[in-house]
Design an enzyme around this catalytic site. Sequence first.
Site, PDB file in Angstrom:
ATOM      1  CE  LYS A  66     -12.951 -15.094  22.238  1.00  0.00           C
ATOM      2  NZ  LYS A  66     -13.922 -16.145  21.919  1.00  0.00           N
TER       3      LYS A  66
ATOM      4  CG  ASP B  36     -20.752 -13.027  14.371  1.00  0.00           C
ATOM      5  OD1 ASP B  36     -19.594 -12.625  14.187  1.00  0.00           O
ATOM      6  OD2 ASP B  36     -21.140 -13.535  15.442  1.00  0.00           O
TER       7      ASP B  36
ATOM      8  CG  ASP C 251     -17.129 -15.181  22.928  1.00  0.00           C
ATOM      9  OD1 ASP C 251     -15.938 -15.155  23.286  1.00  0.00           O
ATOM     10  OD2 ASP C 251     -17.483 -15.032  21.747  1.00  0.00           O
TER      11      ASP C 251
ATOM     12  CE  LYS D 199     -31.958 -20.668  23.379  1.00  0.00           C
ATOM     13  NZ  LYS D 199     -32.281 -19.430  24.149  1.00  0.00           N
TER      14      LYS D 199
ATOM     15  CG  ASN E  62     -20.170 -12.841  20.639  1.00  0.00           C
ATOM     16  OD1 ASN E  62     -21.069 -12.223  20.068  1.00  0.00           O
ATOM     17  ND2 ASN E  62     -19.325 -13.628  19.988  1.00  0.00           N
TER      18      ASN E  62
END
Length: 308
Positions: A42, A15, A256, A289, A45
Amino acid sequence: MKTLDVAVLGIFVADLAFRAPRLPVMGETILGRGFAMGPGGKGSNQVIAAARAGGRAAIVTRVGADAFGDIARRAWAADGVDTGAVITDAEAPTGAAFIFVSTETGNNAIIVESGAAAKLSPADVAAAEATIAAAKVFVTQFEQPLETAMAGLATARRHGAVTVLNPAPALPVDDAIYALCDYVTPNETEAATLTGIAVETVADAERAATEIVRRGARNALITLGEKGALLHGADGTVHVPALKVEKVVDTTGAGDAFNAGFCVAIAEGRTPAEAVRFGCALAGLSVQKPGTAPSMPTRAEIERALAG
């Protein structure tokens, strides 16, 4: 006896997240307000979130023999993810994702290049059969080829696992895939793509969920962001509210987190409604977060949120 709670078939990407007030228009350059690089995709995660939530989790995927692939393996090792079914591809790079995060709302826009994981095939699924057979719950998405997702679902169903399809990014699909799914878990936009029913309210979600079940899925579970999630199937319909969140920082990866929490809770023997609530807790914690995998909560954090 099953030795894994959750097996995930999906992709890893690095990412590359940029924070800014808005996206630039074509031909324009704007200054950002933050940048971070970390593990994403995905599938990755979801497996990291499942492991942090207390599940014994494994991933089936491909990565390149490069620096981004090294990031993937370090991230999985840090959370105790089983990587016995990870293939290193010497001919293709590890995938990457451009992520724009609005500094104004926390919402995101994403471009994904799957890289080596785009080559995930039914043959790779067959090679990973022992890992899939060991899992109580199997989950996959649409970031790898559709035929590979279907092969994974069929393999998991053959070995008695609960099968979960997170249809993201949404694609028009043949109804045959639904017959392989115990749960189909789209968000509002994905549900609209799958069914042609615009989902803006809980009532809309119930109509879309009814259509997904009509097409062959045992249950439809539609995530609704701040409105929670709606579960619909043979045992009825239940709407579970979202976790109350004081400030949304970054919504990337919230779906996710939800899917991972739901799968872990099902593997632990919780009722579907309880599992939806567990998934909502993960999603609500994750949006507070920044980042995707780094934002996934621990089991202790989840238990505190549920107790509160």
